[in-house]
Design a protein around this motif. Structure first.
Motif, PDB file in Angstrom:
ATOM      1  N   UNK A 224       3.595   9.606  -2.026  1.00 30.42           N
ATOM      2  CA  UNK A 224       4.645  10.010  -1.083  1.00 30.42           C
ATOM      3  C   UNK A 224       5.007   8.835  -0.187  1.00 30.42           C
ATOM      4  N   UNK A 225       6.184   8.931   0.398  1.00 25.87           N
ATOM      5  CA  UNK A 225       6.601   7.934   1.376  1.00 25.87           C
ATOM      6  C   UNK A 225       6.215   8.430   2.765  1.00 25.87           C
TER       7      UNK A 225
ATOM      8  N   UNK B 138      -5.535  16.165   0.453  1.00 28.71           N
ATOM      9  CA  UNK B 138      -6.142  15.100   1.253  1.00 28.71           C
ATOM     10  C   UNK B 138      -5.232  13.883   1.185  1.00 28.71           C
ATOM     11  N   UNK B 139      -4.860  13.353   2.351  1.00 18.73           N
ATOM     12  CA  UNK B 139      -3.999  12.177   2.430  1.00 18.73           C
ATOM     13  C   UNK B 139      -4.853  10.916   2.356  1.00 18.73           C
ATOM     14  N   UNK B 140      -4.428   9.978   1.529  1.00 17.45           N
ATOM     15  CA  UNK B 140      -5.140   8.707   1.381  1.00 17.45           C
ATOM     16  C   UNK B 140      -4.128   7.576   1.296  1.00 17.45           C
ATOM     17  N   UNK B 141      -4.584   6.350   1.540  1.00 17.43           N
ATOM     18  CA  UNK B 141      -3.739   5.179   1.627  1.00 17.43           C
ATOM     19  C   UNK B 141      -4.381   4.051   0.842  1.00 17.43           C
ATOM     20  N   UNK B 142      -3.619   3.391  -0.027  1.00 15.15           N
ATOM     21  CA  UNK B 142      -4.182   2.277  -0.775  1.00 15.15           C
ATOM     22  C   UNK B 142      -3.157   1.639  -1.696  1.00 15.15           C
ATOM     23  N   UNK B 143      -3.579   0.570  -2.390  1.00 17.00           N
ATOM     24  CA  UNK B 143      -2.699  -0.134  -3.323  1.00 17.00           C
ATOM     25  C   UNK B 143      -2.445   0.686  -4.582  1.00 17.00           C
ATOM     26  N   UNK B 144      -3.384   1.557  -4.919  1.00 15.61           N
ATOM     27  CA  UNK B 144      -3.294   2.406  -6.103  1.00 15.61           C
ATOM     28  C   UNK B 144      -4.051   3.692  -5.794  1.00 15.61           C
TER      29      UNK B 144
ATOM     30  N   UNK C 185       0.855  -1.177   0.000  1.00 11.56           N
ATOM     31  CA  UNK C 185       0.000   0.000   0.000  1.00 11.56           C
ATOM     32  C   UNK C 185       0.897   1.234   0.000  1.00 11.56           C
ATOM     33  N   UNK C 186       0.370   2.314  -0.526  1.00 10.62           N
ATOM     34  CA  UNK C 186       1.130   3.546  -0.645  1.00 10.62           C
ATOM     35  C   UNK C 186       0.297   4.711  -0.130  1.00 10.62           C
ATOM     36  N   UNK C 187       0.963   5.815   0.139  1.00 10.19           N
ATOM     37  CA  UNK C 187       0.281   7.032   0.564  1.00 10.19           C
ATOM     38  C   UNK C 187       0.200   7.972  -0.632  1.00 10.19           C
ATOM     39  N   UNK C 188      -0.970   8.584  -0.783  1.00 13.55           N
ATOM     40  CA  UNK C 188      -1.209   9.514  -1.879  1.00 13.55           C
ATOM     41  C   UNK C 188      -1.742  10.821  -1.317  1.00 13.55           C
TER      42      UNK C 188
END
Length: 68
Positions: free
Chosen positions: A55-56, A21-27, A8-11
């Protein structure tokens, strides 16, 4: 199944009000789906779905002041 097999990654998604807006997911699409569960329809309409950066976790502190 281990969570390591599906990373999962942060977007950070741009918002119409100039914030992010910060979000987290596979894509990015998965991250938006997760946000749809948490946010109201009005809040989701503020997010510009095609303007995002991946982003990391290490760099997240740099963006805290601009989260909305």
């Amino acid at each position: 199944m281990s969570s390591f097999s599906n990373p999962h990654y942060m977007y950070l998604f741009e918002m119409k009000n100039g914030k992010q807006k910060l979000a987290y997911g596979r894509s990015p699409e998965d991250a938006l789906d997760i946000l749809r569960i948490r946010l109201s329809e009005e809040e989701m309409q503020e997010i510009i779905a095609d303007k995002f950066v991946k982003i990391s976790q290490r760099k997240m502190q740099q963006f805290v002041d601009n989260l909305g």
